[in-house]
Design an enzyme around this catalytic site. Structure first.
Site, PDB file in Angstrom:
ATOM      1  N   GLU A   1      -5.250   3.927   6.155  1.00 51.33           N
ATOM      2  CA  GLU A   1      -4.887   3.802   4.744  1.00 51.33           C
ATOM      3  C   GLU A   1      -5.272   5.065   3.950  1.00 51.33           C
ATOM      4  O   GLU A   1      -4.467   5.562   3.176  1.00 51.33           O
ATOM      5  CB  GLU A   1      -5.584   2.559   4.171  1.00 51.33           C
ATOM      6  CG  GLU A   1      -4.851   1.942   3.004  1.00 51.33           C
ATOM      7  CD  GLU A   1      -5.633   0.800   2.364  1.00 51.33           C
ATOM      8  OE1 GLU A   1      -5.624  -0.297   2.932  1.00 51.33           O
ATOM      9  OE2 GLU A   1      -6.221   1.010   1.297  1.00 51.33           O
TER      10      GLU A   1
ATOM     11  N   SER B   1     -10.751  -0.810   2.994  1.00 52.13           N
ATOM     12  CA  SER B   1     -10.036  -0.995   4.270  1.00 52.13           C
ATOM     13  C   SER B   1      -9.618   0.363   4.812  1.00 52.13           C
ATOM     14  O   SER B   1      -8.957   1.123   4.100  1.00 52.13           O
ATOM     15  CB  SER B   1      -8.766  -1.809   4.058  1.00 52.13           C
ATOM     16  OG  SER B   1      -9.067  -3.076   3.566  1.00 52.13           O
TER      17      SER B   1
ATOM     18  N   ARG C   1       0.822  -1.229   0.000  1.00 55.95           N
ATOM     19  CA  ARG C   1       0.000   0.000   0.000  1.00 55.95           C
ATOM     20  C   ARG C   1       0.851   1.272   0.000  1.00 55.95           C
ATOM     21  O   ARG C   1       0.517   2.261   0.655  1.00 55.95           O
ATOM     22  CB  ARG C   1      -0.935   0.020   1.218  1.00 55.95           C
ATOM     23  CG  ARG C   1      -2.013  -1.048   1.214  1.00 55.95           C
ATOM     24  CD  ARG C   1      -2.994  -0.862   0.059  1.00 55.95           C
ATOM     25  NE  ARG C   1      -4.146  -1.736   0.200  1.00 55.95           N
ATOM     26  CZ  ARG C   1      -4.197  -3.000  -0.217  1.00 55.95           C
ATOM     27  NH1 ARG C   1      -3.129  -3.543  -0.815  1.00 55.95           N
ATOM     28  NH2 ARG C   1      -5.281  -3.718  -0.063  1.00 55.95           N
TER      29      ARG C   1
HETATM   30  N1  EPU Z   1     -11.335 -10.843   9.903  1.00 49.88           N
HETATM   31  C1  EPU Z   1     -11.903 -10.696  11.144  1.00 49.88           C
HETATM   32  N2  EPU Z   1     -13.024  -9.916  11.247  1.00 49.88           N
HETATM   33  C2  EPU Z   1     -13.581  -9.299  10.169  1.00 49.88           C
HETATM   34  C3  EPU Z   1     -13.010  -9.481   8.893  1.00 49.88           C
HETATM   35  C4  EPU Z   1     -11.878 -10.249   8.774  1.00 49.88           C
HETATM   36  O1  EPU Z   1     -11.447 -11.229  12.135  1.00 49.88           O
HETATM   37  O2  EPU Z   1     -14.580  -8.591  10.367  1.00 49.88           O
HETATM   38  C5  EPU Z   1     -10.105 -11.639   9.815  1.00 49.88           C
HETATM   39  C6  EPU Z   1     -10.333 -13.006   9.240  1.00 49.88           C
HETATM   40  O3  EPU Z   1      -9.586 -13.901  10.003  1.00 49.88           O
HETATM   41  C7  EPU Z   1      -9.774 -12.925   7.836  1.00 49.88           C
HETATM   42  C8  EPU Z   1      -8.686 -11.885   7.995  1.00 49.88           C
HETATM   43  O4  EPU Z   1      -9.186 -10.973   8.985  1.00 49.88           O
HETATM   44  O5  EPU Z   1      -9.261 -14.141   7.430  1.00 49.88           O
HETATM   45  C9  EPU Z   1      -8.350 -11.137   6.732  1.00 49.88           C
HETATM   46  O6  EPU Z   1      -9.548 -10.563   6.199  1.00 49.88           O
HETATM   47  P1  EPU Z   1      -9.711 -10.362   4.621  1.00 49.88           P
HETATM   48  O7  EPU Z   1      -9.446 -11.608   3.912  1.00 49.88           O
HETATM   49  O8  EPU Z   1     -11.008  -9.674   4.362  1.00 49.88           O
HETATM   50  O9  EPU Z   1      -8.518  -9.395   4.234  1.00 49.88           O
HETATM   51  P2  EPU Z   1      -7.984  -8.065   4.906  1.00 49.88           P
HETATM   52  O10 EPU Z   1      -6.566  -8.325   5.309  1.00 49.88           O
HETATM   53  O11 EPU Z   1      -8.886  -7.546   5.954  1.00 49.88           O
HETATM   54  C10 EPU Z   1      -6.953  -7.150   2.701  1.00 49.88           C
HETATM   55  C11 EPU Z   1      -6.932  -5.831   1.983  1.00 49.88           C
HETATM   56  C12 EPU Z   1      -8.222  -5.633   1.208  1.00 49.88           C
HETATM   57  C13 EPU Z   1      -8.376  -6.777   0.219  1.00 49.88           C
HETATM   58  C14 EPU Z   1      -8.387  -8.102   1.014  1.00 49.88           C
HETATM   59  C15 EPU Z   1      -8.435  -9.292   0.104  1.00 49.88           C
HETATM   60  C16 EPU Z   1      -5.546  -4.354   3.343  1.00 49.88           C
HETATM   61  C17 EPU Z   1      -5.520  -3.211   4.303  1.00 49.88           C
HETATM   62  N3  EPU Z   1      -6.752  -4.758   2.947  1.00 49.88           N
HETATM   63  O12 EPU Z   1      -7.993  -7.051   3.669  1.00 49.88           O
HETATM   64  O13 EPU Z   1      -8.099  -4.432   0.474  1.00 49.88           O
HETATM   65  O14 EPU Z   1      -9.556  -6.656  -0.544  1.00 49.88           O
HETATM   66  O15 EPU Z   1      -7.179  -8.199   1.797  1.00 49.88           O
HETATM   67  O16 EPU Z   1      -7.205  -9.495  -0.495  1.00 49.88           O
HETATM   68  O17 EPU Z   1      -4.489  -4.848   2.953  1.00 49.88           O
HETATM   69  C18 EPU Z   1      -8.555  -2.111   0.588  1.00 49.88           C
HETATM   70  O18 EPU Z   1      -7.335  -1.939   0.668  1.00 49.88           O
HETATM   71  O19 EPU Z   1      -9.373  -1.147   0.580  1.00 49.88           O
HETATM   72  C19 EPU Z   1      -9.078  -3.470   0.571  1.00 49.88           C
HETATM   73  C20 EPU Z   1     -10.384  -3.742   0.638  1.00 49.88           C
END
Ligand code: EPU
Length: 336
Positions: free
Chosen positions: A331, A235, A164
């Site tokens: 972010e 995010s 990012r």
């Molecule tokens: N989780 C929770 N609670 C929640 C949601 C998620 O505990 O309410 C935990 C779960 O264990 C899940 C983990 O968090 O496995 C990761 O969640 P997710 O797969 O949704 O990915 P993320 O790390 O939260 C990142 C990016 C997203 C991108 C997704 C998918 C960042 C800051 N965010 O989110 O990017 O779509 O991975 O690859 O790196 C964005 O940057 O705006 C964005 C949406």
């Protein structure tokens, strides 16, 4: 180039918060970019370049010129035995660009389906999702140096991409207007379908750019709010990078804590999980809230101001810091 005064930015930020820009214009062509730079040099006011406004939070009105970059156009600019090179102008909607490639069977962008924003904003924060980042498929980009009006080409390496992050968000912040990007679409793609939820949804289907894109669209729609319906900026916090010792100590206390080792030896953990553990998911302070299906997404249910969103963000940072000793980093860019 038509310049308007005290123009509302509510329609131009995906949080849909009210904020006024002292001056405002829309840039439809490269000639208008020249006119904008002349105006800026004459009046010497701060300049805010906006694409889809999907990574910005207005805490206040903006006292300079806001320019919406609307330049359009997608062209195949070359090919070799390994890649097809496709250029898109900055004002193209990102998802429409992804679909343009997918519908013509060009691979590489499918995992980045449905990310809000424009092509020109994508390199700023090296957008990423489901195991792929823009850095993986960007070949080069063209940017105009604001101080001189000169167009420069940056290779992928020169963009200094990181999680990012990029040159344009760090050391060269505010110095360039990204005019176009060129991506390299591999002729022999290595599909990225190992992310939880992607592989399962593709079972029994032919795997290609279009089926992967459709799967990602379904996945995103199932857990992320549509900014056209509920104001949000995806995010809100970056996933934190922890020292290994810090991560190990926390893992003893919280066995469910996730950890993804990074090339620099740090461990990336899930901000959503940390926020969820502090009980924030679905919480609301007036019209500012934490989305009920994803703890990393802050939302505007209607009439929240930027300051309301900022307040809930600060409260979350404090909770996570008190409980885990981790300071989350926002972010989106904040306009104070
Ligand atoms: N989780 C929770 N609670 C929640 C949601 C998620 O505990 O309410 C935990 C779960 O264990 C899940 C983990 O968090 O496995 C990761 O969640 P997710 O797969 O949704 O990915 P993320 O790390 O939260 C990142 C990016 C997203 C991108 C997704 C998918 C960042 C800051 N965010 O989110 O990017 O779509 O991975 O690859 O790196 C964005 O940057 O705006 C964005 C949406």
């Amino acid at each position: 180039m038509k310049i308007q005064n005290n123009h509302s930015l509510k329609k131009y930020n995906s949080f849909a918060v009210e904020a006024k820009s002292r001056y405002f214009c829309q840039i439809e062509s490269n000639d208008q970019i020249d006119a904008l730079l002349e105006w800026q040099q004459q009046f010497d006011l701060p300049l805010l370049l906006l694409g889809g406004g999907s990574n910005i939070l207005f805490l206040n009105d903006y006292q300079g010129m806001t320019a919406i970059i609307n330049t359009k156009g997608i062209t195949i600019v070359g090919e070799d035995s390994d890649y097809t090179y496709i250029r898109a102008n900055a004002g193209e909607n990102w998802h429409q660009f992804v679909r343009w490639t997918v519908e013509r069977s060009y691979a590489g962008l499918e995992n980045l389906s449905l990310i809000p924003g424009t092509v020109g904003a994508a390199p700023m924060q090296n957008i990423g999702a489901y195991g792929v980042e823009l850095a993986d498929i960007l070949y080069e980009l063209e940017a105009i140096e604001l101080a001189t009006g000169q167009c420069k080409t940056f290779t992928q390496q020169e963009c200094l991409f990181n999680y990012r992050d990029s040159l344009f968000k760090s050391s060269a912040f505010g110095q360039y207007l990204i005019q176009s990007i060129t991506i390299k679409s591999p002729k022999k793609p290595q599909w990225n379908i190992n992310y939880a939820g992607v592989k399962g949804s593709l079972e029994g289907k032919t795997i290609n750019a279009e089926t992967i894109s459709n799967s990602i669209i379904g996945l995103r729609q199932s857990k992320l709010p549509d900014p056209a319906l509920i104001g949000n900026a995806g995010s809100f916090f970056k996933n934190p990078l922890l020292r290994k010792s810090k991560w190990q100590a926390l893992k003893q206390l919280y066995p469910d804590l996730s950890g993804y080792p990074q090339a620099d030896g740090s461990i990336k953990t899930s901000a959503a999980w940390l926020i969820d553990q502090c009980g924030w998911k679905g919480k609301r302070q007036g019209d500012a809230g934490v989305y009920k299906k994803h703890a990393l997404v802050l939302v505007n249910y209607g009439s929240a101001s930027g300051k309301d969103i900022g307040r809930i963000a600060s409260d979350i940072v404090k909770s996570v810091s008190d409980k885990f000793g981790i300071v989350l980093e926002a972010e989106p860019r904040m306009i104070a």
